[in-house]
Write a protein that holds these residues in place. Structure first.
Motif, PDB file in Angstrom:
ATOM      1  N   VAL A 170       0.816  -1.222   0.000  1.00 48.72           N
ATOM      2  CA  VAL A 170       0.000   0.000   0.000  1.00 48.72           C
ATOM      3  C   VAL A 170       0.845   1.265   0.000  1.00 48.72           C
ATOM      4  O   VAL A 170       0.562   2.209  -0.751  1.00 48.72           O
ATOM      5  CB  VAL A 170      -0.956   0.002   1.211  1.00 48.72           C
ATOM      6  CG1 VAL A 170      -1.751   1.297   1.270  1.00 48.72           C
ATOM      7  CG2 VAL A 170      -1.900  -1.196   1.154  1.00 48.72           C
ATOM      8  N   PHE A 171       1.889   1.309   0.796  1.00 52.83           N
ATOM      9  CA  PHE A 171       2.578   2.574   1.050  1.00 52.83           C
ATOM     10  C   PHE A 171       3.872   2.755   0.267  1.00 52.83           C
ATOM     11  O   PHE A 171       4.302   3.900   0.071  1.00 52.83           O
ATOM     12  CB  PHE A 171       2.902   2.703   2.549  1.00 52.83           C
ATOM     13  CG  PHE A 171       1.689   2.844   3.421  1.00 52.83           C
ATOM     14  CD1 PHE A 171       1.054   4.072   3.552  1.00 52.83           C
ATOM     15  CD2 PHE A 171       1.155   1.757   4.081  1.00 52.83           C
ATOM     16  CE1 PHE A 171      -0.070   4.211   4.346  1.00 52.83           C
ATOM     17  CE2 PHE A 171       0.032   1.876   4.874  1.00 52.83           C
ATOM     18  CZ  PHE A 171      -0.586   3.110   5.006  1.00 52.83           C
ATOM     19  N   ALA A 228       0.582  -8.577  -1.081  1.00 56.86           N
ATOM     20  CA  ALA A 228      -0.550  -8.740  -0.164  1.00 56.86           C
ATOM     21  C   ALA A 228      -1.493  -9.813  -0.667  1.00 56.86           C
ATOM     22  O   ALA A 228      -2.034 -10.602   0.113  1.00 56.86           O
ATOM     23  CB  ALA A 228      -1.291  -7.417  -0.001  1.00 56.86           C
ATOM     24  N   GLY A 229      -1.711  -9.863  -1.992  1.00 57.93           N
ATOM     25  CA  GLY A 229      -2.617 -10.852  -2.555  1.00 57.93           C
ATOM     26  C   GLY A 229      -2.175 -12.269  -2.254  1.00 57.93           C
ATOM     27  O   GLY A 229      -2.987 -13.118  -1.860  1.00 57.93           O
ATOM     28  N   ILE A 262     -10.318  -3.455  -0.230  1.00 55.18           N
ATOM     29  CA  ILE A 262      -9.997  -2.350   0.680  1.00 55.18           C
ATOM     30  C   ILE A 262      -8.556  -1.899   0.483  1.00 55.18           C
ATOM     31  O   ILE A 262      -8.259  -0.694   0.469  1.00 55.18           O
ATOM     32  CB  ILE A 262     -10.247  -2.778   2.145  1.00 55.18           C
ATOM     33  CG1 ILE A 262     -11.744  -3.002   2.390  1.00 55.18           C
ATOM     34  CG2 ILE A 262      -9.702  -1.732   3.116  1.00 55.18           C
ATOM     35  CD1 ILE A 262     -12.061  -3.598   3.741  1.00 55.18           C
ATOM     36  N   LEU A 263      -7.648  -2.861   0.305  1.00 54.27           N
ATOM     37  CA  LEU A 263      -6.245  -2.517   0.084  1.00 54.27           C
ATOM     38  C   LEU A 263      -6.065  -1.764  -1.233  1.00 54.27           C
ATOM     39  O   LEU A 263      -5.278  -0.813  -1.310  1.00 54.27           O
ATOM     40  CB  LEU A 263      -5.384  -3.783   0.079  1.00 54.27           C
ATOM     41  CG  LEU A 263      -5.050  -4.409   1.431  1.00 54.27           C
ATOM     42  CD1 LEU A 263      -4.094  -5.573   1.242  1.00 54.27           C
ATOM     43  CD2 LEU A 263      -4.443  -3.390   2.389  1.00 54.27           C
ATOM     44  N   ALA A 264      -6.785  -2.199  -2.280  1.00 55.19           N
ATOM     45  CA  ALA A 264      -6.684  -1.517  -3.565  1.00 55.19           C
ATOM     46  C   ALA A 264      -7.154  -0.071  -3.443  1.00 55.19           C
ATOM     47  O   ALA A 264      -6.505   0.860  -3.952  1.00 55.19           O
ATOM     48  CB  ALA A 264      -7.511  -2.257  -4.614  1.00 55.19           C
ATOM     49  N   PHE A 265      -8.266   0.139  -2.765  1.00 57.37           N
ATOM     50  CA  PHE A 265      -8.778   1.497  -2.552  1.00 57.37           C
ATOM     51  C   PHE A 265      -7.791   2.306  -1.710  1.00 57.37           C
ATOM     52  O   PHE A 265      -7.538   3.487  -1.994  1.00 57.37           O
ATOM     53  CB  PHE A 265     -10.140   1.438  -1.869  1.00 57.37           C
ATOM     54  CG  PHE A 265     -10.739   2.795  -1.607  1.00 57.37           C
ATOM     55  CD1 PHE A 265     -11.385   3.482  -2.616  1.00 57.37           C
ATOM     56  CD2 PHE A 265     -10.645   3.380  -0.357  1.00 57.37           C
ATOM     57  CE1 PHE A 265     -11.934   4.735  -2.380  1.00 57.37           C
ATOM     58  CE2 PHE A 265     -11.186   4.628  -0.112  1.00 57.37           C
ATOM     59  CZ  PHE A 265     -11.835   5.318  -1.135  1.00 57.37           C
ATOM     60  N   ARG A 311      -9.018  -2.684 -12.270  1.00 62.13           N
ATOM     61  CA  ARG A 311      -7.852  -3.394 -12.815  1.00 62.13           C
ATOM     62  C   ARG A 311      -7.005  -4.008 -11.700  1.00 62.13           C
ATOM     63  O   ARG A 311      -6.535  -5.146 -11.818  1.00 62.13           O
ATOM     64  CB  ARG A 311      -7.018  -2.424 -13.650  1.00 62.13           C
ATOM     65  CG  ARG A 311      -5.692  -2.959 -14.151  1.00 62.13           C
ATOM     66  CD  ARG A 311      -5.833  -4.176 -15.019  1.00 62.13           C
ATOM     67  NE  ARG A 311      -4.565  -4.516 -15.648  1.00 62.13           N
ATOM     68  CZ  ARG A 311      -4.260  -5.704 -16.149  1.00 62.13           C
ATOM     69  NH1 ARG A 311      -5.136  -6.693 -16.087  1.00 62.13           N
ATOM     70  NH2 ARG A 311      -3.096  -5.936 -16.710  1.00 62.13           N
ATOM     71  N   ILE A 312      -6.803  -3.292 -10.600  1.00 62.11           N
ATOM     72  CA  ILE A 312      -6.024  -3.836  -9.486  1.00 62.11           C
ATOM     73  C   ILE A 312      -6.716  -5.057  -8.898  1.00 62.11           C
ATOM     74  O   ILE A 312      -6.092  -6.089  -8.645  1.00 62.11           O
ATOM     75  CB  ILE A 312      -5.813  -2.760  -8.403  1.00 62.11           C
ATOM     76  CG1 ILE A 312      -4.958  -1.613  -8.941  1.00 62.11           C
ATOM     77  CG2 ILE A 312      -5.144  -3.366  -7.171  1.00 62.11           C
ATOM     78  CD1 ILE A 312      -4.862  -0.433  -7.997  1.00 62.11           C
TER      79      ILE A 312
END
Length: 292
Positions: free
Chosen positions: A24-25, A93-94, A129-132, A179-180
């Protein structure tokens, strides 16, 4: 039941701070730091050139429009460089979320506490949630980029965006988000089929690389695929993604696309979202988890 699975999965991932950081970061942080360095170097070089020419270094009065950060972020996430890096790092993460229970043999402990469909959908929900969150953090990084420009060059700030610009940015943001999620769902299917974290990480990368090679014009000509045709769009979700971006905002990519590719691209991207998810659910329902 799905919300229970989502909450449990989110809690587990929140304890894995290193995975969250890289997924994410990391890319937004790299972009923000690079942007700050870019403005500082530009200011330093500009001052040196002005001093060498004997010119005063007066601040620019043109304001920095912070609203441009929204459009800039949408376009940045849609580009092959930053967008591609986001896809790659989100796979970390996936693979952890989708294949972690196979790796640590914890499926048999949690599968008795919820139905299997809810467990899978809970994992997918966490990845959404991670994609957002990744796109949101990237937006913050873009505001840092524009804010630093105002500070370094001593320019005033403003905030102005038309309704059309806001709508375009929102649509590109939504498309990048889809897409993510779509790319990560390939990892879900691979994780369920192979029960391997490494396969869930590297197979989507290999598949994405192969599809990008097939999307090169010489290969498409060799295979007699036309960018506007159903075969090319259905075979290459990345091309479908680029097609929809181009149709939304002409010129955002270099892909020669016409409006005839709209529905093939929509169907393709939808199929590449639904089929891996449905395939993973069907496979997982029949799977023996007694030793997992």
């Amino acid at each position: 039941m799905v919300f229970d699975a989502l909450g449990a999965e989110a809690f587990r991932l929140s304890k894995n701070r290193l995975t969250v950081f890289w997924s994410v970061f990391f890319i937004p942080l790299l972009f923000a730091l690079g942007g700050v360095l870019y403005h500082l170097i530009n200011k330093s070089q500009g001052d040196k050139l002005a001093a060498g020419a004997g010119l005063p270094t007066t601040p620019t009065v043109t304001p920095v429009n912070l609203a441009e950060a929204i459009t800039f972020t949408a376009n940045l996430a849609a580009q092959a460089n930053i967008g591609g890096l986001i896809l790659v790092f989100m796979l970390i993460a996936g693979a952890t979320v989708y294949a972690g229970d196979y790796r640590w043999e914890t499926w048999r402990l949690i599968s008795a506490r919820n139905d299997r469909a809810s467990l899978i959908l809970g994992k997918v929900g966490v990845m959404k949630i991670l994609a957002f969150s990744t796109l949101l953090v990237l937006l913050v990084a873009a505001f840092v980029f524009y804010g630093t420009q105002a500070v370094v060059f001593q320019r005033p700030v403003s905030f102005h965006m038309s309704g059309a610009e806001a709508l375009d940015a929102l649509l590109v943001w939504l498309l990048s988000y889809v897409r993510i999620v779509q790319y990560g769902l390939i990892g879900l299917l691979i994780a369920v089929m192979t029960r391997s974290m490494m396969a869930a990480l590297f197979v989507p990368l290999a598949l994405g690389f192969a599809q990008s090679i097939l999307g090169i014009p010489p290969f498409m000509a060799l295979m007699k695929l036309h960018p506007d045709g159903w075969a090319a769009q259905l075979l290459l979700p990345g091309m479908a993604y680029d097609t929809l971006k181009t149709l939304l905002i002409p010129g955002i990519t270099q892909v020669p696309i016409t409006s005839a590719a709209l529905w093939p691209a929509v169907v393709s991207l939808t199929a590449w979202v639904l089929l891996p998810l449905l395939g993973a659910l069907a496979w997982f329902r029949q799977q023996d988890l007694s030793k997992e």
